[in-house]
Motif scaffolding. Structure first.
Motif, mmCIF file in Angstrom:
data_model
loop_
_atom_site.group_PDB
_atom_site.id
_atom_site.type_symbol
_atom_site.label_atom_id
_atom_site.label_comp_id
_atom_site.label_asym_id
_atom_site.label_seq_id
_atom_site.Cartn_x
_atom_site.Cartn_y
_atom_site.Cartn_z
ATOM 1 N N VAL A 329 -5.108 -27.141 6.919
ATOM 2 C CA VAL A 329 -4.790 -25.724 7.078
ATOM 3 C C VAL A 329 -3.278 -25.527 7.031
ATOM 4 N N LEU A 330 -2.548 -26.305 7.815
ATOM 5 C CA LEU A 330 -1.098 -26.124 7.883
ATOM 6 C C LEU A 330 -0.417 -26.515 6.573
ATOM 7 N N ALA A 331 -0.905 -27.566 5.940
ATOM 8 C CA ALA A 331 -0.291 -27.998 4.681
ATOM 9 C C ALA A 331 -0.451 -26.939 3.596
ATOM 10 N N PHE A 332 -1.650 -26.399 3.445
ATOM 11 C CA PHE A 332 -1.884 -25.399 2.412
ATOM 12 C C PHE A 332 -1.235 -24.065 2.769
ATOM 13 N N ALA A 333 -1.213 -23.725 4.063
ATOM 14 C CA ALA A 333 -0.566 -22.480 4.466
ATOM 15 C C ALA A 333 0.928 -22.519 4.175
ATOM 16 N N GLU A 334 1.551 -23.659 4.413
ATOM 17 C CA GLU A 334 2.986 -23.780 4.128
ATOM 18 C C GLU A 334 3.252 -23.652 2.633
ATOM 19 N N ARG A 335 2.369 -24.226 1.828
ATOM 20 C CA ARG A 335 2.538 -24.149 0.380
ATOM 21 C C ARG A 335 2.330 -22.723 -0.134
ATOM 22 N N LEU A 336 1.412 -22.000 0.499
ATOM 23 C CA LEU A 336 1.052 -20.669 0.011
ATOM 24 C C LEU A 336 2.051 -19.604 0.420
ATOM 25 N N GLY A 337 2.424 -19.580 1.718
ATOM 26 C CA GLY A 337 3.232 -18.473 2.228
ATOM 27 C C GLY A 337 2.400 -17.213 2.277
ATOM 28 N N TYR A 338 3.025 -16.103 2.711
ATOM 29 C CA TYR A 338 2.270 -14.847 2.758
ATOM 30 C C TYR A 338 3.102 -13.645 2.403
ATOM 31 N N GLY A 339 4.301 -13.852 1.920
ATOM 32 C CA GLY A 339 5.103 -12.719 1.477
ATOM 33 C C GLY A 339 5.765 -12.001 2.627
ATOM 34 N N ALA A 340 6.323 -10.845 2.324
ATOM 35 C CA ALA A 340 7.123 -10.119 3.315
ATOM 36 C C ALA A 340 6.261 -9.384 4.335
ATOM 37 N N ASP A 341 5.057 -8.985 3.952
ATOM 38 C CA ASP A 341 4.225 -8.169 4.828
ATOM 39 C C ASP A 341 3.134 -9.027 5.455
ATOM 40 N N SER A 342 3.392 -9.548 6.663
ATOM 41 C CA SER A 342 2.415 -10.413 7.309
ATOM 42 C C SER A 342 1.172 -9.650 7.713
ATOM 43 N N LYS A 343 1.214 -8.322 7.746
ATOM 44 C CA LYS A 343 0.033 -7.549 8.119
ATOM 45 C C LYS A 343 -1.104 -7.772 7.130
ATOM 46 N N LEU A 344 -0.771 -7.999 5.867
ATOM 47 C CA LEU A 344 -1.788 -8.254 4.863
ATOM 48 C C LEU A 344 -2.444 -9.612 5.063
ATOM 49 N N ALA A 345 -1.781 -10.498 5.805
ATOM 50 C CA ALA A 345 -2.274 -11.863 5.981
ATOM 51 C C ALA A 345 -2.577 -12.165 7.439
ATOM 52 N N ARG A 346 -2.815 -11.151 8.240
ATOM 53 C CA ARG A 346 -2.906 -11.389 9.682
ATOM 54 C C ARG A 346 -4.105 -12.240 10.062
ATOM 55 N N ARG A 347 -5.253 -12.078 9.380
ATOM 56 C CA ARG A 347 -6.392 -12.949 9.681
ATOM 57 C C ARG A 347 -6.067 -14.388 9.340
ATOM 58 N N HIS A 348 -5.362 -14.588 8.240
ATOM 59 C CA HIS A 348 -4.917 -15.923 7.856
ATOM 60 C C HIS A 348 -3.964 -16.499 8.911
ATOM 61 N N LEU A 349 -3.087 -15.678 9.432
ATOM 62 C CA LEU A 349 -2.152 -16.158 10.441
ATOM 63 C C LEU A 349 -2.870 -16.596 11.715
ATOM 64 N N LEU A 350 -3.989 -15.956 12.040
ATOM 65 C CA LEU A 350 -4.774 -16.429 13.183
ATOM 66 C C LEU A 350 -5.329 -17.824 12.919
ATOM 67 N N ASP A 351 -5.748 -18.091 11.681
ATOM 68 C CA ASP A 351 -6.204 -19.436 11.332
ATOM 69 C C ASP A 351 -5.088 -20.453 11.529
ATOM 70 N N VAL A 352 -3.892 -20.085 11.097
ATOM 71 C CA VAL A 352 -2.750 -20.995 11.231
ATOM 72 C C VAL A 352 -2.439 -21.229 12.708
ATOM 73 N N ALA A 353 -2.481 -20.165 13.499
ATOM 74 C CA ALA A 353 -2.228 -20.314 14.940
ATOM 75 C C ALA A 353 -3.262 -21.228 15.579
ATOM 76 N N GLN A 354 -4.525 -21.068 15.204
ATOM 77 C CA GLN A 354 -5.560 -21.915 15.794
ATOM 78 C C GLN A 354 -5.397 -23.363 15.358
ATOM 79 N N ALA A 355 -4.996 -23.589 14.116
ATOM 80 C CA ALA A 355 -4.742 -24.960 13.667
ATOM 81 C C ALA A 355 -3.637 -25.592 14.496
ATOM 82 N N HIS A 356 -2.555 -24.857 14.751
ATOM 83 C CA HIS A 356 -1.489 -25.379 15.619
ATOM 84 C C HIS A 356 -2.027 -25.689 17.003
ATOM 85 N N ALA A 357 -2.854 -24.804 17.543
ATOM 86 C CA ALA A 357 -3.399 -25.026 18.887
ATOM 87 C C ALA A 357 -4.281 -26.273 18.918
#
Length: 416
Positions: A329-357
């Motif tokens: 999750v973290l490797a692919f998320a770092e490669r992908l990024g999400y652009g300037a508007d994190s609101k469009l990727a907020r569900r994805h950011l929850l996945d990243v947060a859970q992977a860190h946890a």
């Protein structure tokens, strides 16, 4: 299994009973199953005693047992769990609009209900306004506007009994009911959401609006996953995707978007149901729709939202999380990024947060959750996954005292 009369009885009904039965069939002790699933033995014991767990925990147990996640969810009776009535009053206007009582002559209007607006142009404008409020996370305004919108749509369908105006009225009512179903799923009023979305499909089908049917089924898939009905979520999404499957070279952007989003939901359901090969195949098909759009996005605000190549990538990352691979999750998320508007990727950011946890990287998970709280608090309030992720951060923290960020999040999630 039989009772004292010798009459055959059904198998275990509650998740804990099903877990115990499957564990014993596979030859696991509670300790060995916990180790195979990456959980504490206390979690296994709690579930088998009748306790509840997060859906991610059931995914982990199903993987260890080599069964579908849905195998743990044979239904028990509603009396098995205490149920709250907190939403009775707050949702009453929507209940009255979506599920009015009926008698011989049809539905019975709520007392004191005003005659609704019947102008179809005005009704379409009102629907767009509600969609804008929903995507702006203004749930208070959505809750206030939806009952009147649905009542107006009902009245419009009753008024026009044929011709192009009736077709348009049916499509508008389907649109309004889809938005109601989406909002109700967000706030976990699942049974009422099911009524709204079922009727939305019926209206769109009568209006011969294939895009409307696809949109309502897409929302239905999300609802079914929220309810743990993973087999059904996959089947209904796949069946509808097959029915609207486009010729890629000639398809409109809207058709590609609807088809792609249905495949996304089917893949999500398969991944959660411990069917990784099927999840990959479905995501590969969705990638075809994303590639056909090139770098462009297509948006249907009152229905399935936004679709583009990044939507497919986000779902692939989510599937890695569901199947227990947080490092990917973290490797692919770092490669992908999400652009300037994190609101469009907020569900994805929850996945990243859970992977860190999951990797005991509490500071990184806290920073993501804190950023989401700054940017989109009303949306975050309804994300059970976010609260669960933060609980995991606190559980594994070595700090004796909470940081200022953690204190703020604890207050927000009502954990303080």
């Amino acid at each position: 299994m039989s009772d004292r009369t010798g009459i055959a009885m059904s198998g275990p009904a509650l998740p804990g009973d099903r877990l115990r039965d499957l564990r014993l069939r596979r030859g696991f002790t509670q300790e060995s199953l916990a180790e195979a699933a990456g959980l504490s033995v206390g979690v296994v014991k709690k579930i088998e005693r009748g306790g509840n767990a997060r859906i991610e925990t059931y995914h982990s147990l199903a993987r260890a047992l080599r069964v579908r996640t849905s195998a743990l969810f044979d239904a028990g009776g509603p009396h098995e769990t205490r149920r709250k009535d907190d939403d009775k009053l707050s949702l009453m206007p929507l209940r009255q609009a979506i599920a009015p009582p009926v008698t011989f002559g049809g539905s019975v209007a709520a007392p004191g209900e005003a005659d609704p607006e019947l102008d179809l142009g005005h009704l379409a404008d009102a629907a767009r306004h509600v969609a804008h409020a929903y995507h702006g996370d203004d749930y208070r305004q959505v809750a206030g506007l939806l009952p009147g919108l649905v009542r107006s749509a009902h009245a419009a369908v009753e008024r026009f009994d044929g011709g192009a105006e009736r077709v348009r009225a049916l499509a508008l009512r389907s649109n309004a009911l889809q938005m109601a179903g989406r909002y109700l799923t967000q706030v976990r009023a699942y049974d009422l959401a099911h009524v709204a979305l079922r009727d939305a499909v019926t209206d769109a089908d009568e209006a011969e609006d294939r895009a409307g049917v696809a949109g309502a089924v897409y929302q239905q898939g999300w609802l079914l996953m929220r309810q743990g009905r993973l087999d059904e979520a996959e089947r209904v999404s796949v069946a509808t995707a097959e029915a609207i499957e486009p010729r890629i070279s000639r398809a409109s952007r809207e058709t590609l978007g609807a088809w792609g989003k249905l495949l996304i939901h089917a893949s999500a359901a398969a991944a959660r149901n411990n069917r990784p090969a099927e999840a990959r195949d479905l995501l590969r098909m969705a990638r075809t729709a994303g590639a056909a759009l090139g770098g462009r996005s297509v948006v249907e605000p009152s229905s399935w939202g936004r679709f583009d190549w990044r939507t497919v990538a986000f779902q692939g990352i989510e599937n890695y999380l569901v199947t227990g691979r947080p490092r990917r999750v973290l490797a692919f998320a770092e490669r992908l990024g999400y652009g300037a508007d994190s609101k469009l990727a907020r569900r994805h950011l929850l996945d990243v947060a859970q992977a860190h946890a999951q990797l005991r990287q509490g500071s990184e998970a806290t920073a993501i959750l804190s950023g989401l709280l700054d940017e989109t608090p009303e949306w975050l309030r309804h994300q059970r996954m976010a609260a669960g992720t933060f609980r995991d951060v606190l559980r594994h923290s070595k700090r004796r005292r909470l940081t200022p960020q953690q204190r703020r999040l604890a207050a927000f999630f009502e954990l303080a």
